[in-house]
Design an enzyme around this catalytic site. Structure first.
Site: not given
Ligand code: SAH
Length: 220
Positions: A66
């Site tokens: 993000s």
């Molecule tokens: N907080 C992260 C943002 C990653 S983007 C950072 O600081 O880099 C969001 C992430 O959510 C992705 O890696 C995606 O694979 C994950 N995601 C999507 N659906 C999910 C679920 N049901 N449970 C766990 N992770 C999930």
């Protein structure tokens, strides 16, 4: 090119001032955490020079880390005072988990993609974050073993607020989640649990997150 840790420190200072404070984030703990976590370590090598840009960046598996401001906004919205137990859904690069772990006493984070869960778990331990536990699984179901949580933060956007997550909040606890009827545009919502059965919901901002995929999210 970024070459030294003192250059990175300077870039973080500028990031906190220009991107975060200037947009109205006031929480001192949040600003200090954003100043401390080495964001460049969470960015793929080839695009590391953009680590402190005012934007999200691609990571593995077509996911994103993000934008710094959004991480700060969501962290501030949890109103942590130190010592809390926090659940994050969507570990991704591990960056937001590290920011939270600078304030909370314990961070549990769930990632559905095995590769990202493994990579971020090893990076976070290499960086010395011994108060973060990473689980590979469907975060729309929360992580019941460690519930209830003082705060829950979801960093992917779902069609609705998962009931499982609401049920894993402490009374007085806060849930921050992007919710929207399209897979790529959401409202950032804050839910506060008032009692066993009552919750209040507030709108914080318009946001764009990758989809939350799972049982109480979007279908695969
Ligand atoms: N907080 C992260 C943002 C990653 S983007 C950072 O600081 O880099 C969001 C992430 O959510 C992705 O890696 C995606 O694979 C994950 N995601 C999507 N659906 C999910 C679920 N049901 N449970 C766990 N992770 C999930």
């Amino acid at each position: 090119m970024m070459s030294t840790s003192s250059e990175a420190k300077q870039q973080r200072e500028d990031m906190v001032k220009d991107q975060i404070s200037r947009r109205g984030v006031r929480c001192k703990r949040t600003l200090a955490a954003m100043q401390k976590v080495p964001r460049e370590k969470f960015i793929p090598q080839k695009i590391r020079q953009f680590a402190y840009y005012d934007r999200p960046l691609p990571i593995d598996e077509e996911q994103t880390i993000s934008q710094p401001y959004i991480v700060a906004l969501m962290t501030e919205a949890l109103a942590l005072e130190g010592g809390e137990r926090v659940l994050e859904i969507g570990t991704g690069s591990g960056y937001a988990a590290a920011v939270l772990a600078e304030i909370a006493s314990k961070v549990y984070t769930v990632e559905r993609l095995e590769l990202l869960a493994q990579k971020s778990a090893s990076l976070l331990s290499q960086l010395g974050y011994s108060n973060i536990e990473v689980l590979c699984g469907d975060g729309t179901q929360g992580w019941p073993e460690h519930a209830p949580y003082d705060g829950i933060i979801v960093t992917a956007g779902g069609p609705e607020i998962p009931e499982s997550l609401k049920s894993q909040l402490k009374i007085g606890g806060r849930l921050i989640i992007p919710v929207g009827s399209s897979e790529h545009s959401q409202k950032l919502i804050r839910v506060i649990r008032l009692s066993e059965t009552e919750f209040i919901t507030e709108d914080l901002a318009d946001v764009r997150f990758v989809p939350l995929v799972g049982e109480e999210g979007w279908a695969k």
